[in-house]
Scaffold this active site. Structure first.
Site, short mmCIF file in Angstrom:
data_model
loop_
_atom_site.label_atom_id
_atom_site.label_comp_id
_atom_site.label_asym_id
_atom_site.label_seq_id
_atom_site.Cartn_x
_atom_site.Cartn_y
_atom_site.Cartn_z
N ASN A 83 -5.87 40.10 21.84
CA ASN A 83 -7.24 40.59 21.73
C ASN A 83 -7.84 40.99 23.08
O ASN A 83 -8.83 41.72 23.12
CB ASN A 83 -8.13 39.59 20.98
CG ASN A 83 -7.75 39.55 19.49
OD1 ASN A 83 -7.09 40.46 18.99
ND2 ASN A 83 -8.15 38.49 18.79
N CYS A 89 -8.99 46.31 5.24
CA CYS A 89 -9.74 45.12 5.60
C CYS A 89 -8.92 43.93 5.16
O CYS A 89 -8.46 43.88 4.04
CB CYS A 89 -11.10 45.11 4.90
SG CYS A 89 -12.02 43.65 5.30
N PRO A 95 -18.52 44.80 9.01
CA PRO A 95 -19.53 45.76 9.46
C PRO A 95 -19.45 46.03 10.96
O PRO A 95 -18.93 45.20 11.72
CB PRO A 95 -20.85 45.06 9.11
CG PRO A 95 -20.53 43.62 9.04
CD PRO A 95 -19.08 43.49 8.67
N ILE A 96 -20.00 47.19 11.40
CA ILE A 96 -20.08 47.47 12.84
C ILE A 96 -21.53 47.81 13.24
O ILE A 96 -21.76 48.49 14.23
CB ILE A 96 -19.11 48.60 13.28
CG1 ILE A 96 -19.40 49.92 12.54
CG2 ILE A 96 -17.68 48.18 13.12
CD1 ILE A 96 -18.85 51.13 13.31
N ASP A 97 -22.47 47.30 12.44
CA ASP A 97 -23.88 47.62 12.71
C ASP A 97 -24.31 47.18 14.12
O ASP A 97 -25.09 47.87 14.79
CB ASP A 97 -24.79 46.96 11.65
CG ASP A 97 -24.56 45.47 11.55
OD1 ASP A 97 -23.43 45.05 11.25
OD2 ASP A 97 -25.51 44.70 11.80
N GLN A 98 -23.79 46.08 14.61
CA GLN A 98 -24.21 45.60 15.94
C GLN A 98 -23.64 46.48 17.05
O GLN A 98 -24.27 46.65 18.09
CB GLN A 98 -23.78 44.14 16.15
CG GLN A 98 -24.42 43.17 15.18
CD GLN A 98 -25.94 43.23 15.20
OE1 GLN A 98 -26.57 43.06 16.24
NE2 GLN A 98 -26.53 43.50 14.05
N ASP A 133 -9.38 32.25 14.02
CA ASP A 133 -8.00 32.76 14.01
C ASP A 133 -6.96 31.63 14.02
O ASP A 133 -5.75 31.91 13.96
CB ASP A 133 -7.77 33.71 15.20
CG ASP A 133 -8.59 34.98 15.07
OD1 ASP A 133 -9.04 35.28 13.95
OD2 ASP A 133 -8.79 35.66 16.09
N ARG A 163 2.37 42.30 14.43
CA ARG A 163 1.25 42.91 15.15
C ARG A 163 0.69 41.97 16.21
O ARG A 163 0.02 42.43 17.14
CB ARG A 163 0.14 43.30 14.18
CG ARG A 163 0.58 44.53 13.44
CD ARG A 163 -0.42 45.05 12.48
NE ARG A 163 -0.04 46.40 12.17
CZ ARG A 163 -0.35 47.05 11.07
NH1 ARG A 163 -1.09 46.47 10.16
NH2 ARG A 163 0.06 48.27 10.88
N1 EPU Z 1 -20.35 41.24 12.34
C1 EPU Z 1 -21.47 41.87 11.87
N2 EPU Z 1 -21.82 43.07 12.42
C2 EPU Z 1 -21.09 43.66 13.40
C3 EPU Z 1 -19.93 43.00 13.88
C4 EPU Z 1 -19.58 41.79 13.32
O1 EPU Z 1 -22.16 41.38 10.98
O2 EPU Z 1 -21.46 44.75 13.86
C5 EPU Z 1 -19.96 39.92 11.77
C6 EPU Z 1 -18.60 39.95 11.08
O3 EPU Z 1 -18.69 40.39 9.75
C7 EPU Z 1 -18.15 38.51 11.22
C8 EPU Z 1 -18.77 38.07 12.56
O4 EPU Z 1 -19.80 39.01 12.85
O5 EPU Z 1 -18.71 37.75 10.20
C9 EPU Z 1 -17.83 38.04 13.72
O6 EPU Z 1 -17.14 39.29 13.84
P1 EPU Z 1 -16.61 39.83 15.25
O7 EPU Z 1 -17.26 41.13 15.50
O8 EPU Z 1 -16.74 38.76 16.28
O9 EPU Z 1 -15.07 40.08 14.94
P2 EPU Z 1 -14.15 41.27 15.43
O10 EPU Z 1 -14.56 41.67 16.81
O11 EPU Z 1 -14.06 42.29 14.38
C10 EPU Z 1 -12.44 39.73 16.67
C11 EPU Z 1 -10.97 39.51 16.62
C12 EPU Z 1 -10.59 38.81 15.33
C13 EPU Z 1 -11.36 37.49 15.24
C14 EPU Z 1 -12.86 37.72 15.41
C15 EPU Z 1 -13.66 36.44 15.49
C16 EPU Z 1 -10.12 41.38 17.91
C17 EPU Z 1 -9.38 42.67 17.91
N3 EPU Z 1 -10.28 40.80 16.72
O12 EPU Z 1 -12.75 40.54 15.54
O13 EPU Z 1 -9.21 38.52 15.46
O14 EPU Z 1 -11.13 36.88 13.99
O15 EPU Z 1 -13.11 38.46 16.62
O16 EPU Z 1 -13.23 35.64 16.53
O17 EPU Z 1 -10.53 40.89 18.94
C18 EPU Z 1 -7.00 38.23 14.74
O18 EPU Z 1 -6.66 38.26 15.94
O19 EPU Z 1 -6.23 37.88 13.81
C19 EPU Z 1 -8.37 38.61 14.39
C20 EPU Z 1 -8.74 38.92 13.17
#
Ligand code: EPU
Length: 432
Positions: A23, A117, A124-127, A307, A399
């Site tokens: 990551n 997914c 979501p990617i709203d943030q 994770d 992966r």
């Molecule tokens: N969320 C929102 N809005 C956003 C972004 C996230 O509501 O705009 C929510 C998500 O739905 C979730 C929470 O915030 O409930 C946390 O999501 P986060 O954005 O932190 O996750 P991510 O960046 O998509 C990364 C890792 C994941 C890991 C999560 C949490 C990478 C590439 N992926 O995902 O890793 O589970 O952080 O620690 O860094 C894995 O390695 O197997 C993996 C899935």
């Protein structure tokens, strides 16, 4: 197609060397788009998520030279495009980091959202988008889920994240690093790979402070140069081997780790009855394989990582007593439980809570990897089960885990990768 075949029951002894963090790598590779010079990156894991990200950069015009299996020189000065089509992004969730990196580089990015997914719900990617807009970008969603972001000049701003998000924190850092003025990210994610990305950007000449706390301050600079950088060890790969040894029993030295990154995992394995002995850059796990119940709640760092949740669930499936696991990050991350129940585990899932009643043993069985960490959990289940376990869909495991078969065989596991014929599938699998 390929699958893993495991004959369970062996205790694990010896040493495992941990690879660079997936990551971190999938954030730092797109960050090279911001450099006006060559970046030499060491400790890059040899996993397919990295292969895909390197391929995307190459297709965009970057010059990539492999120095050895874990070291690359990347020159993105030759990149001219700011559009990344779905054909490139569809296999990798983290391809959305190209939005922040391109926006930071040239005030413009058109990037197709990765499909698929893994956790059953929407991711979501709203943030991320809220952050780009706060910096002055106009964001439009085009047909086919293409995110178009454009700005005349990005301007620093204060951004409060409504949820703690690794991805949004990374993306806003990438976009803000060359914005004019000061950006403050509040309620930022604190994961080790956030700190790693900040250290990498600072090595290129950025001015980022506070990474690893919940307030990150980024003072925009006009120029970022190339640099030499070594990526941190993979916390989750290390934790997965720790859980495997705790569950099977044995004595394994896990090398090239940062013990501080593993504190929450070490604490739970100690509570469950394994011995965890920390050194400067290694951790030794000694276990009889007889674990006791413990309760876990997953949370953003420094809490227990989501994770590692599936791997710990397997270890606790044969523990003495009833354990409760609460998932505090994702809405749905218990899809893999059905596979464990088929192997004889007693697990009841109610929403975001799983109640695990320890059983005497699991039975080997054909199972599949539903996502990367679920796949890792299936490996541990196969290692502790009586008899033979076959794991399909191992494309997910490849992966994120470098040489997993070789590393496990070296410590005594009976696991092999087997090729078999199957109907071709059109399904797009997206990881991370
Ligand atoms: N969320 C929102 N809005 C956003 C972004 C996230 O509501 O705009 C929510 C998500 O739905 C979730 C929470 O915030 O409930 C946390 O999501 P986060 O954005 O932190 O996750 P991510 O960046 O998509 C990364 C890792 C994941 C890991 C999560 C949490 C990478 C590439 N992926 O995902 O890793 O589970 O952080 O620690 O860094 C894995 O390695 O197997 C993996 C899935």
């Amino acid at each position: 197609m390929e699958k893993f075949v495991i004959n369970g029951g062996n205790k694990l002894y010896g040493e495992v060397n941990i690879s660079g963090a997936k990551n971190s790598a999938v954030a730092i590779l797109p960050a090279t788009l911001l450099a006006q010079g060559i970046c030499r990156l060491e400790n890059i894991p040899n996993i397919s998520d990295v292969t895909v990200m390197l391929k995307i950069l190459k297709t965009m015009g970057a010059k990539i030279k492999m120095i050895n299996e874990s070291t690359y020189e990347i020159d993105t000065r030759t990149v001219t495009s700011f559009t990344v089509p779905y054909e490139l992004t569809k296999h990798l969730r983290a391809s959305y980091y190209l939005i922040g990196a391109l926006l930071g580089r040239c005030n413009s990015a058109r990037v197709a959202m990765p499909g698929g997914c893994n956790f059953g719900g929407v991711r979501p990617i709203d943030q991320h988008l809220k952050g780009f807009e706060a910096l002055g970008a106009t964001v439009t969603m085009e047909e086919n889920a293409i995110v178009n972001t454009v700005a005349d000049q990005l301007m620093g701003n204060s951004i409060y994240m409504d949820v703690v998000s690794v991805g949004a924190t990374v993306n806003v850092m990438l976009a803000a690093v060359k914005a004019r003025g000061l950006t403050v990210i509040e309620n930022a994610a604190k994961e080790p790979h956030i700190v790693d990305l900040a250290n990498f950007l600072n090595s290129m000449g950025a001015d980022i402070r506070g990474a690893g706390t919940d307030v990150i301050k980024i003072r925009g600079v006009t120029f970022l140069h190339g640099c030499d950088y070594s990526i941190i060890p993979d916390q989750i790969e290390a934790g997965t081997y720790m859980a495997a040894v705790a569950a099977t029993g044995g004595d394994v030295l896990i090398k090239n780790v940062v013990p501080k990154h593993l504190e929450s995992i070490s604490a739970k394995l100690l509570e469950a009855g394994a011995d965890v002995i920390e050194d400067d850059d290694s951790i030794r796990i000694v276990s009889t394989g007889e674990l006791s119940k413990c309760n876990i709640k997953t949370m953003p760092h420094p809490g227990f990582p989501t994770d590692m949740q599936p791997q710990l669930a397997v270890a606790l499936s044969c523990a003495n007593g009833t354990s409760i696991i609460s998932e505090g990050v994702w809405d749905n991350r218990f899809k893999y439980v059905d596979q464990l129940v088929r192997m004889g585990a007693e697990i009841e899932v109610n929403g975001k809570v799983a109640v695990i009643t320890g059983v005497d043993h699991l039975n080997g069985s054909p199972v599949k990897a539903d996502d990367l960490r679920a796949g890792a959990a299936m490996i541990i289940a196969g290692l502790i089960a009586k008899g033979r376990t076959e794991i399909e869909n191992i494309i997910y495991i490849d992966r994120g885990y470098e040489n997993v078969v070789e590393k496990l065989r070296a410590i005594g596991a009976d696991i092999e990768r087997v090729t078999f014929e199957d109907e071709p599938s059109n399904e797009v699998r997206t990881a991370g």
